[in-house]
Design a protein around this motif. Sequence first.
Motif, short mmCIF file in Angstrom:
data_model
loop_
_atom_site.label_atom_id
_atom_site.label_comp_id
_atom_site.label_asym_id
_atom_site.label_seq_id
_atom_site.Cartn_x
_atom_site.Cartn_y
_atom_site.Cartn_z
N ALA A 1 0.88 -1.21 0.02
CA ALA A 1 -0.12 -0.08 0.08
C ALA A 1 0.94 1.17 -0.17
CB ALA A 1 -0.97 -0.07 1.16
N GLY A 2 1.97 1.15 0.68
CA GLY A 2 3.05 2.34 0.67
C GLY A 2 2.54 3.31 1.83
N TYR A 3 1.73 3.03 2.82
CA TYR A 3 1.39 3.59 3.86
C TYR A 3 0.98 2.69 4.97
CZ TYR A 3 -3.62 2.89 2.89
OH TYR A 3 -4.44 2.29 2.51
N ILE A 4 1.37 3.40 6.26
CA ILE A 4 0.64 2.44 7.59
C ILE A 4 -0.14 3.40 8.46
CG2 ILE A 4 2.89 3.07 8.85
CD1 ILE A 4 2.72 0.41 10.30
N VAL A 5 -1.37 2.88 8.86
CA VAL A 5 -2.05 3.85 9.87
C VAL A 5 -1.84 3.33 10.95
CG1 VAL A 5 -4.60 4.46 10.34
CG2 VAL A 5 -3.81 3.74 7.73
N ILE A 6 -1.36 4.23 11.87
CA ILE A 6 -1.12 3.88 13.45
C ILE A 6 -2.29 4.15 14.19
CG2 ILE A 6 0.26 4.46 15.15
CD1 ILE A 6 1.81 3.34 12.80
N PHE A 7 -2.95 2.99 14.92
CA PHE A 7 -3.85 3.02 15.84
C PHE A 7 -3.62 3.04 17.22
CE2 PHE A 7 -5.95 1.03 11.85
CZ PHE A 7 -6.72 2.22 11.94
N GLU A 8 -4.62 3.23 18.11
CA GLU A 8 -4.04 3.15 19.61
C GLU A 8 -4.07 1.73 20.16
OE1 GLU A 8 -5.73 5.20 23.95
OE2 GLU A 8 -6.11 6.24 21.77
N ALA A 9 -5.12 0.87 19.63
CA ALA A 9 -5.31 -0.24 20.27
C ALA A 9 -5.48 -1.49 19.29
CB ALA A 9 -6.80 -0.48 21.19
N GLU A 10 -5.05 -2.91 19.64
CA GLU A 10 -5.28 -3.89 18.99
C GLU A 10 -6.60 -4.12 18.13
OE1 GLU A 10 -4.85 -3.94 22.34
OE2 GLU A 10 -3.06 -5.14 22.72
N LYS A 11 -7.65 -3.85 18.94
CA LYS A 11 -8.97 -4.00 18.41
C LYS A 11 -9.30 -3.33 17.10
CE LYS A 11 -12.67 -2.52 20.51
NZ LYS A 11 -13.93 -2.48 21.40
N SER A 12 -8.66 -1.90 16.89
CA SER A 12 -8.76 -1.20 15.81
C SER A 12 -8.13 -1.79 14.68
CB SER A 12 -8.24 0.06 15.99
OG SER A 12 -8.74 0.95 16.82
N VAL A 13 -6.80 -2.50 14.81
CA VAL A 13 -6.28 -3.16 13.62
C VAL A 13 -7.10 -4.49 13.28
CG1 VAL A 13 -4.04 -4.44 13.29
CG2 VAL A 13 -4.13 -2.48 14.76
N LEU A 14 -7.68 -5.03 14.19
CA LEU A 14 -8.59 -6.26 13.88
C LEU A 14 -9.92 -5.74 13.14
CD1 LEU A 14 -8.15 -8.02 17.40
CD2 LEU A 14 -7.04 -8.67 15.18
N LYS A 15 -10.32 -4.84 13.36
CA LYS A 15 -11.71 -4.44 12.66
C LYS A 15 -11.30 -3.99 11.48
CE LYS A 15 -14.55 -2.57 16.67
NZ LYS A 15 -15.40 -1.67 17.18
N ARG A 16 -10.22 -3.22 11.06
CA ARG A 16 -9.96 -2.60 9.92
C ARG A 16 -9.62 -3.91 8.79
NH1 ARG A 16 -12.64 0.34 7.98
NH2 ARG A 16 -11.48 0.57 6.23
#
Length: 361
Positions: free
Chosen positions: A238-253
């Motif tokens: 993708a060429g980018y990374i989205v930095i979230f606060e919690a694990e659940k956000s990564v899992l939802k996306r």
Amino acid sequence: MTALEIKEYIQKNGKIPYVLESIGCSNIVYHDNKDYYSCSNAVGGDCNNPAAINIRNNKYLNYRNYTRGVEYDDGKDLISLVQYNKNIDFANAMKYLHKLLGLKNLYKVKEEKKKPDDSWFVFSRFVVKRRKCVVNDFDPMSEDILNDFVPYIHIDLFREGIIKRTIKKFGLGYSYRWRRTIFPIRYWLDGTLMGYNARSSIENCSEFGISKYFITPGMRKEINIYGLWENYKDIQKAGYIVIFEAEKSVLKRDSRMDPTGGAIEGHVLSDEQVRIILGIGVEEVIIAMDNDVPIEEVWNMCEKFYGLRKVSYIRDKWKLLGPKDSPADAPNKIYNFLFKWRIPYDESKHREYLKSLKKNS
């Protein structure tokens, strides 16, 4: 070893010429007056210029390539040169250096003797089954612990949109004994099991004196990006990374077919996490903290990438999220809208941040 630690090891032990020679560089000369090394490029380019590359003899090992138009001053270093000359990514460059320098042989793994369960301490077996080992600068956990959990999650998380494919990909599990959903946390570089975050499924658990989250004691979350091991290839693509606060956000996306997220497991971005993100070769870093994180904290994170990478942040100016929601909590339509209208952290935002610092000082 972390990236900074391996560079310090190379510099302190005088291994810079050895590494340069191993990746095909020649004409290696140390310049005592300015404390740097010069060398020629590897075969395949301008390998006859004896001073094509200058590399600083300090713990950062920054370098500049004068003949190939590749400058690696701010945030680029000997590891980047290894990537460039060997045509490999950051993770494989780290593995290459560990193997080249024989660092694996410095560590020995020793299993602890099993101890009886301690009934008053929740998840005591998490600690009991850990192995004594300092590889990667943390104590790995035994993979055997995975056998204690069923490969499912609590119905509440399933209703929030975490699907079966994501459960399998990230190795999520559930403990009926402790009534917690288990989030295994793997080291971004090689997938080593660092520990767990365990989320209680007991409703209003705090009223019973039960913590909603239980994280493995002593786990060094500041040296890792959750989800990067699982999403590494997709993030690079993708060429980018989205930095979230919690694990659940990564899992939802990920459950919404968007495997570009990583979580810092809090809203404090450590220097090592910054180095990890800079090292994976993405063009843009996107900060997507929960809605209740002050804008000054978001700007502070952006500032760590300003001038090194294109950096932006997601901010809910339209009040589409709840007061404490993550952007990842929103349906795809809303998330994609917020993502599209993410705010570039440019010079004007940089100045605004500096003004806020003076105002609060």
